[in-house]
Design a protein around this motif. Structure first.
Motif, PDB file in Angstrom:
ATOM      1  N   ALA A   1      68.295  32.033  77.887  1.00 12.62           N
ATOM      2  CA  ALA A   1      69.533  32.518  77.245  1.00 12.62           C
ATOM      3  C   ALA A   1      69.851  33.937  77.698  1.00 12.62           C
ATOM      4  CB  ALA A   1      69.396  32.448  75.725  1.00 12.62           C
ATOM      5  N   ARG A   2      68.832  34.783  77.795  1.00 15.59           N
ATOM      6  CA  ARG A   2      69.041  36.154  78.261  1.00 15.59           C
ATOM      7  C   ARG A   2      69.544  36.150  79.699  1.00 15.59           C
ATOM      8  NH1 ARG A   2      64.994  38.549  80.763  1.00 15.59           N
ATOM      9  NH2 ARG A   2      63.444  37.804  79.283  1.00 15.59           N
ATOM     10  N   TYR A   3      68.942  35.345  80.535  1.00 11.60           N
ATOM     11  CA  TYR A   3      69.367  35.272  81.932  1.00 11.60           C
ATOM     12  C   TYR A   3      70.803  34.761  82.030  1.00 11.60           C
ATOM     13  CZ  TYR A   3      69.462  34.190  86.885  1.00 11.60           C
ATOM     14  OH  TYR A   3      69.809  34.138  88.203  1.00 11.60           O
ATOM     15  N   ALA A   4      71.136  33.771  81.201  1.00  7.03           N
ATOM     16  CA  ALA A   4      72.510  33.253  81.195  1.00  7.03           C
ATOM     17  C   ALA A   4      73.496  34.358  80.815  1.00  7.03           C
ATOM     18  CB  ALA A   4      72.623  32.083  80.229  1.00  7.03           C
ATOM     19  N   ALA A   5      73.126  35.192  79.848  1.00 10.07           N
ATOM     20  CA  ALA A   5      73.999  36.306  79.459  1.00 10.07           C
ATOM     21  C   ALA A   5      74.206  37.255  80.631  1.00 10.07           C
ATOM     22  CB  ALA A   5      73.399  37.056  78.266  1.00 10.07           C
ATOM     23  N   SER A   6      73.157  37.484  81.414  1.00  8.69           N
ATOM     24  CA  SER A   6      73.286  38.385  82.569  1.00  8.69           C
ATOM     25  C   SER A   6      74.136  37.764  83.676  1.00  8.69           C
ATOM     26  CB  SER A   6      71.916  38.787  83.107  1.00  8.69           C
ATOM     27  OG  SER A   6      71.311  37.710  83.799  1.00  8.69           O
ATOM     28  N   LEU A   7      74.206  36.445  83.718  1.00  4.91           N
ATOM     29  CA  LEU A   7      75.075  35.790  84.697  1.00  4.91           C
ATOM     30  C   LEU A   7      76.531  35.814  84.242  1.00  4.91           C
ATOM     31  CD1 LEU A   7      72.960  32.639  85.669  1.00  4.91           C
ATOM     32  CD2 LEU A   7      73.265  34.744  86.980  1.00  4.91           C
ATOM     33  N   VAL A   8      76.740  35.656  82.937  1.00  4.50           N
ATOM     34  CA  VAL A   8      78.094  35.669  82.390  1.00  4.50           C
ATOM     35  C   VAL A   8      78.696  37.065  82.480  1.00  4.50           C
ATOM     36  CG1 VAL A   8      79.423  35.419  80.243  1.00  4.50           C
ATOM     37  CG2 VAL A   8      77.725  33.694  80.869  1.00  4.50           C
ATOM     38  N   ARG A   9      77.879  38.057  82.183  1.00  5.41           N
ATOM     39  CA  ARG A   9      78.358  39.450  82.220  1.00  5.41           C
ATOM     40  C   ARG A   9      77.326  40.319  82.949  1.00  5.41           C
ATOM     41  NH1 ARG A   9      82.229  42.805  79.496  1.00  5.41           N
ATOM     42  NH2 ARG A   9      81.347  44.865  79.281  1.00  5.41           N
ATOM     43  N   PRO A  10      77.327  40.251  84.276  1.00 10.88           N
ATOM     44  CA  PRO A  10      76.355  41.045  85.037  1.00 10.88           C
ATOM     45  C   PRO A  10      76.688  42.540  84.982  1.00 10.88           C
ATOM     46  CG  PRO A  10      77.850  39.902  86.521  1.00 10.88           C
ATOM     47  CD  PRO A  10      78.192  39.449  85.132  1.00 10.88           C
ATOM     48  N   THR A  11      75.663  43.337  85.123  1.00 10.33           N
ATOM     49  CA  THR A  11      75.849  44.790  85.196  1.00 10.33           C
ATOM     50  C   THR A  11      76.207  45.151  86.628  1.00 10.33           C
ATOM     51  OG1 THR A  11      74.239  45.154  83.438  1.00 10.33           O
ATOM     52  CG2 THR A  11      74.733  47.041  84.859  1.00 10.33           C
ATOM     53  N   PRO A  12      77.376  45.753  86.832  1.00 13.80           N
ATOM     54  CA  PRO A  12      77.728  46.145  88.199  1.00 13.80           C
ATOM     55  C   PRO A  12      76.797  47.240  88.703  1.00 13.80           C
ATOM     56  CG  PRO A  12      79.464  46.788  86.629  1.00 13.80           C
ATOM     57  CD  PRO A  12      78.402  46.090  85.863  1.00 13.80           C
ATOM     58  N   VAL A  13      76.623  47.312  90.010  1.00 14.58           N
ATOM     59  CA  VAL A  13      75.773  48.337  90.611  1.00 14.58           C
ATOM     60  C   VAL A  13      76.270  49.711  90.147  1.00 14.58           C
ATOM     61  CG1 VAL A  13      75.014  49.392  92.769  1.00 14.58           C
ATOM     62  CG2 VAL A  13      75.251  46.907  92.603  1.00 14.58           C
ATOM     63  N   GLY A  14      75.350  50.482  89.577  1.00 11.77           N
ATOM     64  CA  GLY A  14      75.698  51.807  89.081  1.00 11.77           C
ATOM     65  C   GLY A  14      76.356  51.796  87.714  1.00 11.77           C
TER      66      GLY A  14
ATOM     67  N   THR B   1      72.419  43.951  78.615  1.00 10.62           N
ATOM     68  CA  THR B   1      71.031  44.074  78.163  1.00 10.62           C
ATOM     69  C   THR B   1      70.969  44.759  76.810  1.00 10.62           C
ATOM     70  OG1 THR B   1      70.282  44.187  80.459  1.00 10.62           O
ATOM     71  CG2 THR B   1      68.723  44.903  78.777  1.00 10.62           C
ATOM     72  N   LEU B   2      71.761  45.789  76.627  1.00 11.29           N
ATOM     73  CA  LEU B   2      71.818  46.459  75.330  1.00 11.29           C
ATOM     74  C   LEU B   2      72.261  45.480  74.247  1.00 11.29           C
ATOM     75  CD1 LEU B   2      71.740  49.020  73.533  1.00 11.29           C
ATOM     76  CD2 LEU B   2      74.121  49.421  74.218  1.00 11.29           C
ATOM     77  N   GLY B   3      73.307  44.737  74.515  1.00 10.43           N
ATOM     78  CA  GLY B   3      73.811  43.766  73.543  1.00 10.43           C
ATOM     79  C   GLY B   3      72.806  42.682  73.213  1.00 10.43           C
ATOM     80  N   VAL B   4      72.140  42.177  74.233  1.00  7.76           N
ATOM     81  CA  VAL B   4      71.121  41.146  74.020  1.00  7.76           C
ATOM     82  C   VAL B   4      69.985  41.687  73.145  1.00  7.76           C
ATOM     83  CG1 VAL B   4      69.249  39.932  75.241  1.00  7.76           C
ATOM     84  CG2 VAL B   4      71.598  39.729  76.042  1.00  7.76           C
ATOM     85  N   ASN B   5      69.521  42.891  73.444  1.00  7.27           N
ATOM     86  CA  ASN B   5      68.420  43.462  72.665  1.00  7.27           C
ATOM     87  C   ASN B   5      68.818  43.724  71.217  1.00  7.27           C
ATOM     88  OD1 ASN B   5      66.486  43.367  74.682  1.00  7.27           O
ATOM     89  ND2 ASN B   5      67.024  45.362  75.477  1.00  7.27           N
ATOM     90  N   VAL B   6      70.022  44.222  71.005  1.00  6.38           N
ATOM     91  CA  VAL B   6      70.484  44.488  69.642  1.00  6.38           C
ATOM     92  C   VAL B   6      70.704  43.177  68.889  1.00  6.38           C
ATOM     93  CG1 VAL B   6      72.362  45.479  68.270  1.00  6.38           C
ATOM     94  CG2 VAL B   6      71.426  46.752  70.209  1.00  6.38           C
ATOM     95  N   LEU B   7      71.336  42.202  69.519  1.00  8.24           N
ATOM     96  CA  LEU B   7      71.541  40.897  68.885  1.00  8.24           C
ATOM     97  C   LEU B   7      70.201  40.238  68.562  1.00  8.24           C
ATOM     98  CD1 LEU B   7      73.254  38.487  67.964  1.00  8.24           C
ATOM     99  CD2 LEU B   7      73.266  37.713  70.359  1.00  8.24           C
ATOM    100  N   GLY B   8      69.274  40.279  69.499  1.00 12.21           N
ATOM    101  CA  GLY B   8      67.955  39.682  69.268  1.00 12.21           C
ATOM    102  C   GLY B   8      67.241  40.331  68.095  1.00 12.21           C
ATOM    103  N   CYS B   9      67.335  41.634  67.983  1.00  8.97           N
ATOM    104  CA  CYS B   9      66.697  42.332  66.861  1.00  8.97           C
ATOM    105  C   CYS B   9      67.377  41.993  65.539  1.00  8.97           C
ATOM    106  CB  CYS B   9      66.689  43.835  67.106  1.00  8.97           C
ATOM    107  SG  CYS B   9      65.477  44.293  68.366  1.00  8.97           S
ATOM    108  N   ALA B  10      68.696  41.867  65.553  1.00 10.37           N
ATOM    109  CA  ALA B  10      69.394  41.456  64.335  1.00 10.37           C
ATOM    110  C   ALA B  10      68.939  40.055  63.906  1.00 10.37           C
ATOM    111  CB  ALA B  10      70.906  41.485  64.559  1.00 10.37           C
ATOM    112  N   LEU B  11      68.814  39.160  64.859  1.00 11.32           N
ATOM    113  CA  LEU B  11      68.359  37.803  64.537  1.00 11.32           C
ATOM    114  C   LEU B  11      66.919  37.800  64.028  1.00 11.32           C
ATOM    115  CD1 LEU B  11      70.022  35.864  67.488  1.00 11.32           C
ATOM    116  CD2 LEU B  11      70.709  35.874  65.068  1.00 11.32           C
ATOM    117  N   ILE B  12      66.092  38.693  64.550  1.00 12.46           N
ATOM    118  CA  ILE B  12      64.725  38.814  64.041  1.00 12.46           C
ATOM    119  C   ILE B  12      64.754  39.272  62.587  1.00 12.46           C
ATOM    120  CG2 ILE B  12      62.600  40.192  64.227  1.00 12.46           C
ATOM    121  CD1 ILE B  12      62.992  40.026  67.321  1.00 12.46           C
ATOM    122  N   GLY B  13      65.664  40.187  62.248  1.00 16.76           N
ATOM    123  CA  GLY B  13      65.811  40.626  60.855  1.00 16.76           C
ATOM    124  C   GLY B  13      66.193  39.480  59.946  1.00 16.76           C
ATOM    125  N   VAL B  14      67.121  38.645  60.389  1.00 19.75           N
ATOM    126  CA  VAL B  14      67.522  37.471  59.604  1.00 19.75           C
ATOM    127  C   VAL B  14      66.337  36.517  59.461  1.00 19.75           C
ATOM    128  CG1 VAL B  14      69.017  35.425  59.575  1.00 19.75           C
ATOM    129  CG2 VAL B  14      69.955  37.648  60.257  1.00 19.75           C
TER     130      VAL B  14
END
Length: 136
Positions: free
Chosen positions: A24-37, A43-56
């Protein structure tokens, strides 16, 4: 050998969940890749979302009367552990700094764990409130 028989299913569900989360994380990076530079918003969004889901998950699983013993390792350690990523976060910080974007790297270095802690705490608090409201 008995200890391994008890732990083998846990190891299996963590591995399976990790594959799901990392995919799922890799898919997110394919949908919205970080441009060079660019700033690693995905990655920030994935980490924050994942932590929110861990809280739930912590609150819901903690209040459930009967939860199978493999649910928490599968969802928490496996899926959400595979979904969130410290290694990519560290690499992103390094790339920002080495790319001459020291301020962005420093901001990202501080923002990710701060936002993750706020996300897990807020999600746990909101989940408790919703469950308490539903029980009333």
């Amino acid at each position: 050998m008995t200890a391994w028989r008890v732990q083998a299913p846990v190891v299996a569900v963590v591995a399976l969940g990790g594959a799901v989360g990392a995919s799922a994380r890799y898919a997110a990076s394919l949908v919205r890749p970080t441009p060079v530079g660019g700033f690693p918003w995905t990655t920030l969004g994935v980490n924050v979302l994942g932590c929110a889901l861990i809280g739930v998950l912590m609150v819901v699983a903690g209040r459930a009367r009967a939860v199978h013993r493999l649910v928490r390792p599968f969802l928490g350690t496996g899926v959400l552990g595979g979904f969130t990523t410290f290694s990519t976060y560290a690499l992103d910080v390094r790339q920002l700094v080495e790319g001459g974007r020291f301020r962005a790297g420093l901001a990202y270095l501080v923002l990710t764990p701060s936002a993750a802690l706020v996300a897990v705490g807020t999600a746990a608090w909101l989940t408790r409130r919703v469950l308490t409201w539903r029980q009333a």
